[in-house]
Write a protein that holds these residues in place. Structure first.
Motif, short mmCIF file in Angstrom:
data_model
loop_
_atom_site.label_atom_id
_atom_site.label_comp_id
_atom_site.label_asym_id
_atom_site.label_seq_id
_atom_site.Cartn_x
_atom_site.Cartn_y
_atom_site.Cartn_z
N LYS A 189 0.75 -1.23 -0.04
CA LYS A 189 0.00 0.12 0.02
C LYS A 189 0.72 1.31 -0.13
N GLU A 190 1.96 1.07 0.87
CA GLU A 190 2.56 2.31 0.86
C GLU A 190 3.33 2.73 -0.47
N ALA A 191 3.96 1.49 -1.07
CA ALA A 191 4.83 1.66 -2.43
C ALA A 191 3.66 2.19 -3.50
N GLN A 192 2.43 1.71 -3.37
CA GLN A 192 1.29 1.89 -4.38
C GLN A 192 1.25 3.59 -4.23
N ALA A 193 1.10 3.92 -3.10
CA ALA A 193 0.67 5.44 -2.94
C ALA A 193 1.85 6.16 -3.32
#
Length: 253
Positions: A189-193
């Protein structure tokens, strides 16, 4: 002392490490010259560090030296490196301006691959990626696992400055291995953001990779069990790693 990843080619990063007070800087793995020259032309870097001989990591050196002919270039002791590269050996320590540079031999992706530990920054080329590791073009599974173990033993806060933006693709495979890993789900989720907002997903940290990266988790039961379903032989960590790498090589999301 921020490290800046400069995008190059389709998914490479050239890393620049800066000492803001004195305006000093160095460059790691300039596969292209243009991003480096666009980033900074006011003064030359103190050095160019090269992790391995592949063209997408060294291809810009010649042009940079035409612009800054006095800049020293350091890298593996390998005839495939650009002409004039000053060879380094495992365990060597360099003083480059305000930085102490520790040289780590990490064979596997290539036979002569090096990584550089500079303060809290690990410049690891194509050995360790966020949520993955490099393909073994020249090394053996035992060599690659030993190299990854060496990097995994660094302090948890160490910043992982690797050579490619592979995090989201690696996350898809990592979730196939450990679908219930909460830390991995958070990292995805962090990398997607980050990517949605056009920011690099790097640097990661060693601590995060230990929690999320299956190639650093071959000793963990959930990883070993998942790998065992793909092969007849998982007798030890080297066999688990080898099977995991084969699985990744053929993986499609």
């Amino acid at each position: 002392m921020p490290a800046t990843p400069l995008p190059a080619f389709d998914d490479n990063y050239i890393w620049c490490l800066n000492e803001e007070d004195q305006g000093q800087w160095l460059v790691v793995d300039p596969g292209q010259a243009e991003p480096v020259l666009a980033y900074r032309q006011d003064r030359p870097p103190l050095a160019i560090l090269l992790t391995h001989h592949h063209g997408d990591h060294v291809g810009g050196v010649k042009q940079l030296l035409q612009h800054w002919p006095q800049v020293p270039v350091y890298g593996p002791d390998d005839p495939r490196m650009p002409a004039g590269t000053r060879p380094l050996t495992d365990g060597q320590r360099l003083t480059i301006g305000p930085w102490q540079v520790q040289v780590l031999a990490v064979p596997g992706h290539t036979a002569s691959h090096l990584a550089y530990l500079v303060a809290d920054h690990l410049f690891c080329g194509d050995t360790l990626f966020s949520l993955g590791c490099g393909r073994m073009f020249e090394g053996t599974p035992a060599q690659m696992l030993a190299s990854l173990d060496r990097l995994a033993a660094l302090p948890a806060h160490t910043l992982v400055c690797c050579g490619h933006e592979y995090t989201l693709a690696n996350a898809a495979f990592a979730l196939a291995v450990e679908p219930h890993n909460a830390a991995l789900q958070h990292r995805l989720k962090e990398a997607q953001a980050m990517r949605i907002s056009h920011r690099p997903s790097l640097p990661s940290t060693i601590g995060s990779e230990l929690d999320c990266n299956p190639f650093l988790r071959t000793h963990v039961a959930t990883v070993a069990t998942a790998v065992a379903a793909t092969t007849d032989s998982c007798d030890d960590r080297v066999a688990v790693f080898a099977a995991l790498r084969r699985w990744k090589d053929g993986f499609t999301a």
